[in-house]
Scaffold this motif. Structure first.
Motif, PDB file in Angstrom:
ATOM      1  N   GLU A   1      -2.866  -0.343  -5.312  1.00  0.00           N
ATOM      2  CA  GLU A   1      -4.146  -0.003  -4.698  1.00  0.00           C
ATOM      3  C   GLU A   1      -3.954   1.069  -3.635  1.00  0.00           C
TER       4      GLU A   1
ATOM      5  N   ASP B   1      -6.095   1.576  -1.059  1.00  0.00           N
ATOM      6  CA  ASP B   1      -6.878   1.342   0.156  1.00  0.00           C
ATOM      7  C   ASP B   1      -6.187   0.414   1.165  1.00  0.00           C
ATOM      8  N   ILE B   2      -4.879   0.249   1.005  1.00  0.00           N
ATOM      9  CA  ILE B   2      -4.158  -0.686   1.881  1.00  0.00           C
ATOM     10  C   ILE B   2      -4.261  -0.269   3.355  1.00  0.00           C
ATOM     11  N   PHE B   3      -4.322   1.053   3.598  1.00  0.00           N
ATOM     12  CA  PHE B   3      -4.375   1.524   4.992  1.00  0.00           C
ATOM     13  C   PHE B   3      -5.795   1.923   5.413  1.00  0.00           C
TER      14      PHE B   3
ATOM     15  N   TYR C   1      -8.349   0.121   6.534  1.00  0.00           N
ATOM     16  CA  TYR C   1      -8.528  -0.427   7.874  1.00  0.00           C
ATOM     17  C   TYR C   1      -7.609  -1.622   7.999  1.00  0.00           C
ATOM     18  N   GLY C   2      -7.473  -2.151   9.157  1.00  0.00           N
ATOM     19  CA  GLY C   2      -6.560  -3.283   9.265  1.00  0.00           C
ATOM     20  C   GLY C   2      -6.166  -3.620  10.690  1.00  0.00           C
ATOM     21  N   VAL C   3      -6.435  -2.716  11.635  1.00  0.00           N
ATOM     22  CA  VAL C   3      -6.013  -3.044  13.004  1.00  0.00           C
ATOM     23  C   VAL C   3      -7.148  -2.900  14.003  1.00  0.00           C
TER      24      VAL C   3
ATOM     25  N   ILE D   1      -5.334   6.347  12.331  1.00  0.00           N
ATOM     26  CA  ILE D   1      -6.139   5.348  13.052  1.00  0.00           C
ATOM     27  C   ILE D   1      -6.697   5.958  14.337  1.00  0.00           C
TER      28      ILE D   1
ATOM     29  N   TYR E   1      -8.039  -8.361   7.638  1.00  0.00           N
ATOM     30  CA  TYR E   1      -7.061  -7.594   8.408  1.00  0.00           C
ATOM     31  C   TYR E   1      -5.655  -8.109   8.140  1.00  0.00           C
TER      32      TYR E   1
ATOM     33  N   LEU F   1      -4.190  -7.126   4.792  1.00  0.00           N
ATOM     34  CA  LEU F   1      -3.845  -5.705   4.723  1.00  0.00           C
ATOM     35  C   LEU F   1      -2.560  -5.443   5.499  1.00  0.00           C
ATOM     36  N   LEU F   2      -2.501  -5.994   6.699  1.00  0.00           N
ATOM     37  CA  LEU F   2      -1.344  -5.737   7.568  1.00  0.00           C
ATOM     38  C   LEU F   2      -0.037  -6.279   7.002  1.00  0.00           C
TER      39      LEU F   2
ATOM     40  N   TRP G   1       1.932  -3.449   5.475  1.00  0.00           N
ATOM     41  CA  TRP G   1       2.205  -2.224   6.226  1.00  0.00           C
ATOM     42  C   TRP G   1       3.685  -2.020   6.554  1.00  0.00           C
TER      43      TRP G   1
ATOM     44  N   ARG H   1       2.084 -11.805  -2.317  1.00  0.00           N
ATOM     45  CA  ARG H   1       0.671 -11.766  -1.947  1.00  0.00           C
ATOM     46  C   ARG H   1       0.037 -13.158  -1.912  1.00  0.00           C
TER      47      ARG H   1
ATOM     48  N   GLN I   1     -10.678  -2.624  -8.620  1.00  0.00           N
ATOM     49  CA  GLN I   1      -9.392  -1.923  -8.500  1.00  0.00           C
ATOM     50  C   GLN I   1      -8.833  -1.938  -7.086  1.00  0.00           C
ATOM     51  N   GLY I   2      -9.682  -1.748  -6.104  1.00  0.00           N
ATOM     52  CA  GLY I   2      -9.230  -1.649  -4.713  1.00  0.00           C
ATOM     53  C   GLY I   2      -8.772  -2.994  -4.160  1.00  0.00           C
ATOM     54  N   PHE I   3      -7.813  -2.956  -3.260  1.00  0.00           N
ATOM     55  CA  PHE I   3      -7.295  -4.199  -2.683  1.00  0.00           C
ATOM     56  C   PHE I   3      -8.373  -4.916  -1.865  1.00  0.00           C
ATOM     57  N   LEU I   4      -9.157  -4.145  -1.133  1.00  0.00           N
ATOM     58  CA  LEU I   4     -10.223  -4.754  -0.332  1.00  0.00           C
ATOM     59  C   LEU I   4     -11.250  -5.437  -1.226  1.00  0.00           C
TER      60      LEU I   4
END
Lengths: 311, 461
Positions: free
Chosen positions: A155, A157-159, A161-163, A208, B359, B362-363, B366, B377, B424-427
């Protein structure tokens, strides 16, 4: 000496003893500040029974705190000695003088043990010895290990948003400890060191900052670091220049260590106290706080409110 | 809320009285019953169901075909629908007609030797069923099915493990063996073949297949405002005061604003707190209440009072809910009942709009240098729930623990959401999971409000 592996007590207290279970003792009570069993318990506590990563500093912080608490037991024995002598004298009971003698011996032994904690260097050397035994802890973070970027994801879109905040810490190892314990996710924070470690997060950080210019910026550091030089170093390493006024300085100071009771265990180390020497729950409590809370309260004054506990 | 229940009996035994006896808290004794060739269906309308869409629910028959609907339909085209119209359209157009229905409803259709049970796409209403030797039984609340003479109430160990990790039992399973829930957006088909009764379930609603539209931000703002306003319109009662559970947060405050804009009758707002010494948002709730001129009530939650009602709460819930707010919401509902028959709230906001819990997931992606097992996951997702997943080994004896299979019971429940091609998107994948979770968790909020006609509406958005 109690074997940390099988809990058998050994009367002989000399170096080189091997327990019947095969465990070779590393320390002796007469020459070392800690026994094998004490080191084992210390690590067990710091790692929350092998579920949490910790640094050498956090272990030393725990040692200092426990050493301070252990002064209570000799005080109780001393009280016992004094009372036995007074009552024995008033009522002429010889037996009580004998009890006073026994308690006195125990008191002197306890007092000797609860004397000033060993220095960080001595402790560090003992820990090195311990880590060579087969009971070594896999949760001790000895060196930074987050250097390699994460694997690519399917995917995109991992970055996205998130923080909710950026936390800059003074040591790479603190990043490791917080991230490996998942505190970044709990606090919804990007945690990065003043070295720009891990460097693959510099680009996402810039994105960000461009998208959220008002994002909370928090600086978390040891007594002997200062905001200005940390931010200068961060700029050199990453190219990111923060407006100093917008960065909240969450640091420990010698004054706080002197004035805030739950922090007094750091007194002997006050010039070098690091944030990972704080009780873990207190450190993560601070990491989880929002900028508003950090601004409007003395963070470390509220440490004991958050949780005066290493667990 | 109204009630629907029934049976496809193999022995011509009429169980409606047994089932209805457990549902009187919804509809009193005012129950309509129909039976035909071993098919028994009952429907009970909610007390004083006086609002513009009450005609959507009820029973109808056309040439020996029966339909029963509990709940209501939403959308501009559904305004004049009635059970008879739905049945006629179904008979004319076939099953694909049913796919078009939106709203908060469950329905049962029977035609001679076959029939359908159906639950709405968002899972706003619930439908439970059990297949016993004597036939297929179903009801909007499982407490009705527990009373059947040949139903054996036995805990399902796998469900217990799932409940402790997810805070609900996912999919069609429940805490009891042989008792199932029809998942949101599913239909159950039954058919008699000689002496046996055959059932199968089929998913008909795939929200994840909705095409992503590229529109301007302004377009989405307008679209949301209109949809949101329509949702409130569809749920407002006629000529009655309404209540709103107002926490002071964004979701319930927006609901208050929209209800106040549309409703010309008194509006009561209710804010729960645990004593003013504890963290609360009362000042924000008060600001909203003042702005919209509501009759505002601050309700103090006392654990002692709740303990007295605990048995009652458990009975209302049927299935355990792992959300800590459950008991306090019940107290709030009991308090609000003194003033109003209708309640609005902001539940369902997170499944619609994301919320802060994404959040963490997603984090987790990172940072590198962290060991990632084959279920990275799934593990991260279960951890982020902050329920008993991390402690599961410590909670049970090794013998009891052996009856679980962590991979099968937990990871494989979550995995399809991560491995699917759509979305498709992770979100979006996380949002799809949230919808699943929402339909499992929020249903209990509705169950908890036995006094009210409708509890929440944001699932439709």
């Amino acid at each position: 000496m109690k074997c940390p592996n099988c809990s058998i007590n050994h009367r002989r207290k000399r170096l080189g003893i091997r327990c019947s279970c095969g465990y070779p003792f590393s320390f002796t009570p007469d020459s070392d500040a800690l026994t094998d069993n004490q080191m084992h318990n210390l690590i067990k506590q710091a790692s929350a029974n092998n579920t949490r990563y910790f640094t050498q500093e956090s272990l030393y912080g725990l040692y200092l705190k426990i050493s301070r608490q252990s002064g209570v037991t000799p005080a109780i024995f001393l009280l016992g000695v004094i009372l036995s002598i007074i009552i024995g004298n008033v009522f002429e009971i010889l037996f009580l003088f004998f009890i006073a003698l026994v308690l006195g011996i125990i008191f002197i032994k306890k007092l000797a043990k609860s004397s000033k904690p060993v220095s960080y260097n001595v402790f560090s050397s003992m820990l090195n010895t311990w880590q060579k035994t087969y009971l070594k802890s896999n949760y001790l973070i000895a060196e930074p290990s987050l250097n390699k970027p994460p694997p690519m994801n399917e995917e995109e879109d991992i970055f996205e948003y998130g923080v909710e905040k950026i936390i800059i810490v003074d040591k790479d190892l603190t990043v490791d400890m917080l991230v490996k314990n998942n505190e970044h996710a709990n606090a919804k924070a990007l945690i990065i060191s003043t070295n720009g470690y891990p460097n693959y997060l510099i680009q996402p950080l810039k994105k960000i900052l461009a998208e959220q210019p008002e994002i909370q910026l928090i600086l978390l550091h040891a007594v002997n670091e200062d905001k200005h030089s940390m931010l200068s170093q961060f700029k050199i390493k990453t190219g990111v220049n923060f407006n100093e006024e917008k960065v909240i300085d969450a640091a420990i100071t010698p004054t706080q260590i002197s004035n805030i009771k739950p922090l007094r265990y750091l007194k002997s180390h006050e010039q070098y106290a690091t944030v990972d020497m704080l009780p873990y729950a207190a450190l993560t409590g601070i990491v989880a706080l929002g900028a508003a809370d950090l601004l409007h309260s003395d963070v470390f004054a509220s440490v004991h409110i958050i949780n005066d506990d290493f667990g | 809320m109204d009630a629907l229940f029934g049976a496809i009996s193999q022995h011509q035994h009429n169980p409606l009285a047994t089932l209805a006896a457990q549902l009187t808290h919804r509809c009193g004794s005012d129950i309509i019953k129909q039976s035909q060739g071993g098919v028994y269906i009952g429907y009970g309308a909610a007390h004083k169901q006086a609002w513009q869409r009450k005609h959507h629910s009820g029973m109808a028959t056309i040439a020996g075909n029966m339909i029963t609907i509990a709940g209501f339909f939403t959308g501009i085209h559904s305004l004049n629908l009635s059970p008879k119209m739905v049945l006629r359209n179904y008979l004319e157009q076939g099953e694909s007609y049913l796919d078009q229905l939106t709203g908060a409803f469950v329905l049962a259709i029977s035609q001679r030797d076959k029939g359908i049970l159906m639950r709405d796409g968002a899972g706003q209403r619930s439908l439970y069923y059990t297949l016993l030797a004597s036939g297929l039984y179903f009801a909007t609340e499982p407490k009705a099915l527990h009373q059947l003479p040949d139903f054996d109430c036995q805990l399902d160990n796998k469900s217990l493990e799932q409940y402790l990790c997810f805070s609900f039992v996912p999919g069609k399973y429940t805490m009891l063996k042989d008792l199932y829930t029809l998942p949101p957006g599913y239909r159950l088909h039954w058919q008699r073949q000689s002496e046996s009764l055959i059932i199968d379930t089929e998913r008909f609603y795939f929200f994840e297949n909705l095409e992503k539209q590229q529109q301007s931000e302004q377009h989405w703002k307008n679209d949301f405002s209109q949809t949101f306003a329509d949702c409130v319109t569809e749920r407002l009662p006629q000529d009655q005061p309404v209540g709103i559970f107002l926490s002071g947060g964004l979701d319930s405050s927006i609901v208050t604003a929209e209800v106040a804009r549309q409703h010309q009758h008194p509006i009561h707002t209710y804010s729960l707190h645990f004593g003013k010494a504890y963290r609360h948002e009362l000042e924000f709730a008060e600001m909203v209440a003042k702005r919209y001129n509501t009759v505002h009530h601050e309700v103090l939650f006392k654990p002692k009072k709740m303990l007295r009602r605990l048995r009652e709460i458990i009975w209302q819930l049927d299935e355990p809910s792992g959300d800590p707010i459950t008991a306090s919401n019940y107290e709030l509902a009991a308090h609000a009942k003194q003033d109003v028959n209708w309640i609005f709230n902001g539940e369902g906001g997170d499944p619609c709009f994301g919320g802060p819990k994404n959040y963490s997931m997603l984090l987790q992606h990172w940072y590198g240098g962290i060991e990632r097992g084959p279920y990275f996951r799934e593990h991260a997702y279960l951890q982020s729930f902050k329920r008993a997943y991390d402690e599961i080994d410590a909670l049970f004896t090794p013998e009891f623990r052996q009856s679980f299979n962590l991979e099968e019971d937990l990871f494989h429940v979550v995995r399809p959401y991560f491995q699917c091609q759509q979305p498709q998107g992770f979100l979006d994948k996380l949002m799809a999971m949230k919808k699943h979770r929402g339909s499992n968790l929020y249903i209990y909020y509705f169950m908890l409000y036995p006094y009210f006609y409708d509890a929440s509406f944001t699932n439709r958005i």
